[in-house]
Design an enzyme around this catalytic site. Structure first.
Site, mmCIF file in Angstrom:
data_model
loop_
_atom_site.group_PDB
_atom_site.id
_atom_site.type_symbol
_atom_site.label_atom_id
_atom_site.label_comp_id
_atom_site.label_asym_id
_atom_site.label_seq_id
_atom_site.Cartn_x
_atom_site.Cartn_y
_atom_site.Cartn_z
ATOM 1 N N GLY A 1 0.753 -1.193 -0.068
ATOM 2 C CA GLY A 1 -0.213 -0.065 0.093
ATOM 3 C C GLY A 1 0.692 1.385 0.083
ATOM 4 C CD GLU B 1 1.338 0.662 7.337
ATOM 5 O OE1 GLU B 1 0.720 0.686 6.363
ATOM 6 O OE2 GLU B 1 1.267 -0.267 8.140
ATOM 7 C CG ASP B 2 -1.859 1.565 3.154
ATOM 8 O OD1 ASP B 2 -1.344 1.293 4.444
ATOM 9 O OD2 ASP B 2 -2.018 0.826 2.400
ATOM 10 C CG ASP C 1 -8.525 0.573 9.650
ATOM 11 O OD1 ASP C 1 -9.262 1.581 10.253
ATOM 12 O OD2 ASP C 1 -8.854 -0.338 9.238
ATOM 13 C CB THR C 2 -7.727 -1.858 13.850
ATOM 14 O OG1 THR C 2 -6.454 -2.659 13.270
ATOM 15 C CG2 THR C 2 -8.638 -1.961 13.160
ATOM 16 N N GLY C 3 -4.801 -0.177 14.068
ATOM 17 C CA GLY C 3 -3.354 -0.109 14.560
ATOM 18 C C GLY C 3 -2.837 -1.573 14.890
ATOM 19 C CE1 TYR C 4 -5.584 -5.462 18.062
ATOM 20 C CE2 TYR C 4 -7.204 -5.034 15.979
ATOM 21 C CZ TYR C 4 -6.749 -5.327 17.528
ATOM 22 O OH TYR C 4 -7.645 -5.376 18.569
ATOM 23 C CB THR C 5 -0.882 -3.745 10.328
ATOM 24 O OG1 THR C 5 -2.045 -4.350 9.975
ATOM 25 C CG2 THR C 5 0.046 -4.037 9.448
ATOM 26 C CE LYS D 1 -9.988 3.844 7.056
ATOM 27 N NZ LYS D 1 -10.623 2.603 6.848
ATOM 28 C CG PHE E 1 -12.449 0.286 2.589
ATOM 29 C CD1 PHE E 1 -11.762 -0.452 3.687
ATOM 30 C CD2 PHE E 1 -12.046 0.156 1.189
ATOM 31 C CE1 PHE E 1 -10.850 -1.105 3.454
ATOM 32 C CE2 PHE E 1 -10.632 -0.876 0.958
ATOM 33 C CZ PHE E 1 -10.190 -1.372 2.004
ATOM 34 C CG ASP F 1 -5.737 -3.447 -1.807
ATOM 35 O OD1 ASP F 1 -5.306 -3.166 -0.714
ATOM 36 O OD2 ASP F 1 -5.921 -4.751 -1.951
ATOM 37 N NE ARG G 1 -2.265 -3.362 -4.091
ATOM 38 C CZ ARG G 1 -2.381 -3.476 -2.808
ATOM 39 N NH1 ARG G 1 -2.161 -2.087 -2.249
ATOM 40 N NH2 ARG G 1 -2.648 -4.487 -2.193
#
Ligand code: IMP
Ligand code: MG
Length: 173
Positions: A42, A96-97, A100-104, A128, A149, A156, A162
């Protein structure tokens, strides 16, 4: 699945913001060995444009983490690509692109910390914050967006969109 016809963030707005971010990063990393750790796939476009506007010498590494299927986040994070370079003594900036939730990102930060860089920071094109499940803050943020989203400029939906030069909201109807 269709994207909206009008971009949420135009190509011009993205490029203008990248100039500002690059100036800020170049100031912060003067006289340091900067390593951009680009999160595939991403952040490809963002990192390519950002890196070309930096005025400090930079090396580029890739990392790949997968945690996503469709439009729903899952907690499973798998790192499939990680820099082979020795990162000890380097100043790593993860690119990073979207946060979001932050997990990655949380998981990636842990992996990078194990490699003992001199410093570790995060730069994300999009943030986000409404969806954050785990506290992660980025040092450099391109744009903060609502809980929608988005696709384009590297982002993507099932590997599509993309290549678009701007960011669009995906119509989930
Ligand atoms: P997190 O682990 O929930 O923070 O998810 C981060 C990853 O999910 C990002 O690197 C993206 O690959 C993907 N993602 C999250 N939100 C979006 C979106 O709006 N569009 C496209 N991909 C997204
Ligand atoms: Mg990503």
């Amino acid at each position: 699945m269709q994207r909206r016809s009008e971009p949420l963030i135009s190509e011009q707005a993205i490029q203008a913001r990248i100039l500002e971010l690059a100036a800020e990063i170049s100031r912060d990393y003067v006289n340091r060995e900067l390593v951009l750790a680009v999160v595939l796939k991403g952040a490809l476009m963002f990192a390519a444009d950002l890196s070309r506007k930096l005025t400090v010498p930079t090396s580029i590494e890739f990392v790949r983490a997968r945690s996503y299927q469709g439009t729903r986040s899952s907690r499973r994070v798998q790192v499939t690509v990680f820099p082979e370079e020795n990162l000890a003594g380097k100043h790593v900036l993860i690119v990073e692109d979207i946060l979001d939730t932050g997990y990655t990102t949380h998981f990636l930060l842990d992996r990078f910390r194990d490699a003992k860089p001199d410093s570790l920071e995060l730069c994300t094109l999009l943030d986000k914050p409404a969806r954050r499940n785990i506290p992660v803050a980025a040092r450099y943020v391109g744009f903060t967006i609502d809980d929608q989203f988005v696709v384009g400029y590297g982002l993507d939906y099932e590997e599509k969109f993309r290549e678009l030069p701007a960011v669009y909201v995906l119509d989930e109807t």
